[in-house]
Design a protein around this motif. Sequence first.
Motif, PDB file in Angstrom:
ATOM      1  N   LEU A   1       5.999   8.635  -5.325  1.00 50.77           N
ATOM      2  CA  LEU A   1       7.288   8.667  -6.007  1.00 50.77           C
ATOM      3  C   LEU A   1       7.114   8.772  -7.516  1.00 50.77           C
ATOM      4  O   LEU A   1       8.051   9.116  -8.236  1.00 50.77           O
ATOM      5  CB  LEU A   1       8.102   7.417  -5.670  1.00 50.77           C
ATOM      6  N   LEU A   2       5.925   8.424  -8.000  1.00 48.77           N
ATOM      7  CA  LEU A   2       5.561   8.614  -9.394  1.00 48.77           C
ATOM      8  C   LEU A   2       4.301   9.475  -9.452  1.00 48.77           C
ATOM      9  O   LEU A   2       3.405   9.319  -8.620  1.00 48.77           O
ATOM     10  CB  LEU A   2       5.276   7.273 -10.076  1.00 48.77           C
ATOM     11  N   ILE A   3       4.262  10.368 -10.412  1.00 49.50           N
ATOM     12  CA  ILE A   3       3.091  11.230 -10.566  1.00 49.50           C
ATOM     13  C   ILE A   3       2.105  10.558 -11.508  1.00 49.50           C
ATOM     14  O   ILE A   3       2.428  10.292 -12.668  1.00 49.50           O
ATOM     15  CB  ILE A   3       3.482  12.612 -11.112  1.00 49.50           C
TER      16      ILE A   3
ATOM     17  N   THR B   1       5.493  -2.921  -8.966  1.00 45.96           N
ATOM     18  CA  THR B   1       6.387  -1.912  -8.387  1.00 45.96           C
ATOM     19  C   THR B   1       5.869  -0.508  -8.667  1.00 45.96           C
ATOM     20  O   THR B   1       5.939   0.381  -7.802  1.00 45.96           O
ATOM     21  CB  THR B   1       7.812  -2.076  -8.946  1.00 45.96           C
ATOM     22  N   THR B   2       5.339  -0.303  -9.851  1.00 51.24           N
ATOM     23  CA  THR B   2       4.763   1.002 -10.198  1.00 51.24           C
ATOM     24  C   THR B   2       3.637   1.372  -9.246  1.00 51.24           C
ATOM     25  O   THR B   2       3.517   2.528  -8.819  1.00 51.24           O
ATOM     26  CB  THR B   2       4.242   0.990 -11.644  1.00 51.24           C
ATOM     27  N   LEU B   3       2.822   0.395  -8.878  1.00 45.25           N
ATOM     28  CA  LEU B   3       1.726   0.649  -7.952  1.00 45.25           C
ATOM     29  C   LEU B   3       2.254   1.109  -6.602  1.00 45.25           C
ATOM     30  O   LEU B   3       1.762   2.099  -6.033  1.00 45.25           O
ATOM     31  CB  LEU B   3       0.868  -0.610  -7.787  1.00 45.25           C
ATOM     32  N   ILE B   4       3.274   0.427  -6.080  1.00 47.35           N
ATOM     33  CA  ILE B   4       3.864   0.822  -4.798  1.00 47.35           C
ATOM     34  C   ILE B   4       4.406   2.246  -4.878  1.00 47.35           C
ATOM     35  O   ILE B   4       4.165   3.081  -3.988  1.00 47.35           O
ATOM     36  CB  ILE B   4       4.984  -0.159  -4.397  1.00 47.35           C
TER      37      ILE B   4
ATOM     38  N   VAL C   1      10.159  -0.244   1.978  1.00 45.33           N
ATOM     39  CA  VAL C   1      11.328  -1.086   1.759  1.00 45.33           C
ATOM     40  C   VAL C   1      11.440  -1.340   0.260  1.00 45.33           C
ATOM     41  O   VAL C   1      10.695  -2.148  -0.295  1.00 45.33           O
ATOM     42  CB  VAL C   1      11.219  -2.427   2.511  1.00 45.33           C
ATOM     43  N   PRO C   2      12.357  -0.629  -0.441  1.00 44.36           N
ATOM     44  CA  PRO C   2      12.497  -0.818  -1.888  1.00 44.36           C
ATOM     45  C   PRO C   2      13.280  -2.088  -2.203  1.00 44.36           C
ATOM     46  O   PRO C   2      13.861  -2.724  -1.323  1.00 44.36           O
ATOM     47  CB  PRO C   2      13.295   0.425  -2.324  1.00 44.36           C
TER      48      PRO C   2
END
Length: 252
Positions: free
Chosen positions: A58-60, A49-52, A86-87
């Motif tokens: 959405l993540l720096i 999920t972190t990769l997506i 699509v989360p």
Amino acid sequence: MELNTLNYAVQIEALTVAYDSKPVLWDIDLNIPKGKLMAIIGPNGAGKTTLIKAMLGLLIPVSGKVRFFKEPIDNLRKLKNKVAYVPQSGSVDWDFPATVLDIVLMGCYGRLGFIKRPGIKDKEAAMDSLKKVGMEDYALRQISQLSGGQQQRVFLARALMQDAEIYLMDEPFKGVDVQTEKAIILLLKELKESGKTVVVVHHDLQTVPEYFDWVTLINIKVIASGPVEEVFHEQNLKTAYRSTGNLLKNAV
């Protein structure tokens, strides 16, 4: 397998993401070809999920670059109509007054902007998207009244409304029944056959060969990535999942 860089939908270079100084993804290099239906698999805590989220900006990240169709992710103006997300339904706060149709119509805001209101054709397209995921009868239902699996299907319908070039999906089969799962994978295969690129965080190893033509195995680092028939084998699975031998017994 070497591909011309023009054929890549996503290019990730030296991507590292950390939470509280603890690396969750480490030095990720990954190229995703256009027109593939790709699974991202790995154990819990592997960083799927972190990769997506990092791909979407959405993540720096601590370091690294992400490009969609050779454009950097921070160039949102050029990418807004090309990338759909699509989360997981469980990651969304559903305490807001919106109908299913309202949520799906949000898929056309990238084209319309937030000032222009959706027209009759947009609403017809939204209903068509809902029909494709079996949710047309719920169009006027409040989104908070749906089950997790139903909410997931609504998010998929919203993504279909975007008519994007690449779809990033975080466990779209989570919480849905078998019949719905089969319907969703048929849709994803149709998207792939029409030239779209679909990237799916997936947890069911047994369905990988049936559902996908490309797979990326990660566990903080990329273990392997490529055509399913080439990289989805016991050695790579053991490396990715370490000692979880029972999980692998029926997977390959």
